[in-house]
Design a protein around this motif. Structure first.
Motif, mmCIF file in Angstrom:
data_model
loop_
_atom_site.group_PDB
_atom_site.id
_atom_site.type_symbol
_atom_site.label_atom_id
_atom_site.label_comp_id
_atom_site.label_asym_id
_atom_site.label_seq_id
_atom_site.Cartn_x
_atom_site.Cartn_y
_atom_site.Cartn_z
ATOM 1 N N GLN A 97 -5.931 -2.397 8.955
ATOM 2 C CA GLN A 97 -6.538 -0.670 8.368
ATOM 3 C C GLN A 97 -5.827 0.529 8.937
ATOM 4 O OE1 GLN A 97 -10.462 -0.760 7.502
ATOM 5 N NE2 GLN A 97 -10.136 -2.068 5.165
ATOM 6 N N TRP A 106 -6.788 0.168 0.472
ATOM 7 C CA TRP A 106 -7.024 0.378 1.589
ATOM 8 C C TRP A 106 -8.125 -0.614 1.590
ATOM 9 C CZ3 TRP A 106 -10.412 2.159 4.991
ATOM 10 C CH2 TRP A 106 -9.705 2.547 6.060
ATOM 11 N N LEU A 133 0.975 -1.103 -0.017
ATOM 12 C CA LEU A 133 -0.430 0.130 -0.229
ATOM 13 C C LEU A 133 1.298 1.386 0.363
ATOM 14 C CD1 LEU A 133 -2.496 0.651 0.072
ATOM 15 C CD2 LEU A 133 -2.659 1.009 2.729
#
Length: 412
Positions: free
Chosen positions: A292, A283, A235
């Protein structure tokens, strides 16, 4: 000079590249050149292309001596092209039979700089099959014509826009060559499609989206990592790449090669919103829930907290509305879907509250953030999830973010 040049960036793909090239050489249109740019593969990809080129003189094999990324490979190929029109095809995709004949017939009837046609998604695994329907819808253009400044203004708009992939489009040759000549010489992967779409749009005089045109065969899931869980590191890389694309877009708009227009800020803000939306959707959809909260660190390292918070409020808006519309929320045993909607709305509200601690919402100039925040709170109040008079973010309850945002590089 051929009527059409097709550019294929290639890297370590002896398995699918020949299939891709054969889908082009088998087309009824023969007046074309196929430029394959090997980006310093470490396997036999370049030798494979050379072998194909020996069998078909329309194939040109080019090679980088060092790996430079997709943007550079496409730039090399486009610069070498000589066709009246240019297409970019990915190394593991194909063209449907008759695609080129229909495209060139369309070009004769509808002169344009950008021809946008549809896709047929071929799913390679179960995860890809689940995503295929949504991907087909996203990549299928709305039939229409756009002219001048409306092209760029429309593509990245929140509603009514169109996808920014450079494949499944055919470009007027001189326009795309001028666009790639204006691009920065830098390494850029994945987000290079958006960057180049922005430049091409700004230079194009006419865009034509072709109805009923599933002529690009998109092989979804052929990549080794499709469907696997996203990691924090992954990410972080994704958000940084998207942020780099925005920085390049801004640099181009400020350069002497960009046309004069009064709406650069609006266009750039739209690009920013789509990029943050992309990073945050990854995400939300692909990062395990347990990661998260920590994952927000990764996104905010690359993006302004108000932009990130705007996407959290988008999720709150949707979950709160789903709960508001649920007919069983007052029951003693509401459905699992109703319970999940309530929990999701409150969980994201907690996160948004924590993000808002590092900036002053009243000082934010991000219109999307304020719009999403206002409607999210309206739905929360209407659904009874917060007090009717409550307008500030909910107090912290759970999912404490780590020492959030201590070191970050803002691009919003």
């Amino acid at each position: 000079m051929p009527v059409l040049s097709i550019v294929i960036p290639a890297y370590n793909n002896t398995r699918y590249l020949p299939e891709c090239i054969r889908s082009i050489t088998a087309q009824e249109v023969t007046d074309l050149e196929i430029i394959v740019v090997d980006d310093a593969s470490t396997d036999a990809t370049y030798a494979t292309v050379q072998e194909l080129a020996q069998a078909d003189s329309r194939i040109m094999a080019l090679r980088h001596t060092s790996n430079q990324g997709t943007l550079a490979a496409r730039t090399t190929g486009v610069a070498a092209s000589t066709g009246d029109y240019v297409m970019l095809v990915d190394q593991d995709d194909e063209l449907a039979p008759g695609a080129l004949q229909q495209l060139l017939a369309t070009a004769q009837a509808h002169p344009a700089d950008i021809y946008h046609f549809g896709v047929r998604v071929e799913a390679a695994n179960p995860e890809a099959r689940q995503a295929a329907g949504g991907m087909t819808g996203f990549l299928t253009p709305t039939p229409r014509e756009l002219e001048g400044a409306d092209i760029l203004r429309t593509q990245f708009a929140e509603t009514g826009g169109f996808d920014w992939h450079v494949h499944h489009k055919m470009f007027q040759g001189d326009t795309i060559r001028r666009a790639y000549a204006a691009a920065e010489r830098t390494r850029l992967l994945l987000s290079d499609d958006l960057y180049m779409s922005f430049i091409v749009d700004s230079m194009a005089a006419r865009y034509y989206a072709i109805p009923s045109s599933p002529w690009y065969i998109y092989h979804l899931g052929r990549g080794d990592t499709f469907g696997s869980a996203l990691t924090i590191e992954g990410l972080d890389v994704l958000a940084a790449r998207d942020a780099k694309a925005l920085a390049l877009v801004r640099a181009y708009a400020a350069s002497s090669q960009a046309p004069d227009r009064s709406d650069w800020k609006t266009c750039i803000d739209n690009v920013r919103d789509r990029l943050v939306e992309h990073a945050m959707n990854e995400w939300k959809d692909n990062l395990p829930a347990a990661l998260q909260s920590q994952g927000l660190d990764a996104v905010v390292r690359s993006w302004q907290p108000d932009a990130v918070c705007g996407e959290l409020y988008r999720y709150i808006r949707d979950a709160a509305y789903a709960y508001l519309q649920a007919g069983d929320k007052a029951d003693n045993k509401p459905s699992a879907r109703t319970v999940a909607a309530k929990q999701e709305a409150l969980r994201y509200l907690t996160m948004a509250s924590q993000v808002e601690r590092v900036f002053d919402p009243a000082q934010s100039a991000n219109r999307r953030y304020h719009a999403m925040r206002d409607i999210a709170y309206s739905h929360l109040r209407d659904a009874g999830l917060i007090a009717a008079t409550e307008s500030a973010a909910a107090p912290e309850q759970q999912h404490g973010l780590r020492t959030l945002f201590r070191r970050r590089h803002h691009n919003g």
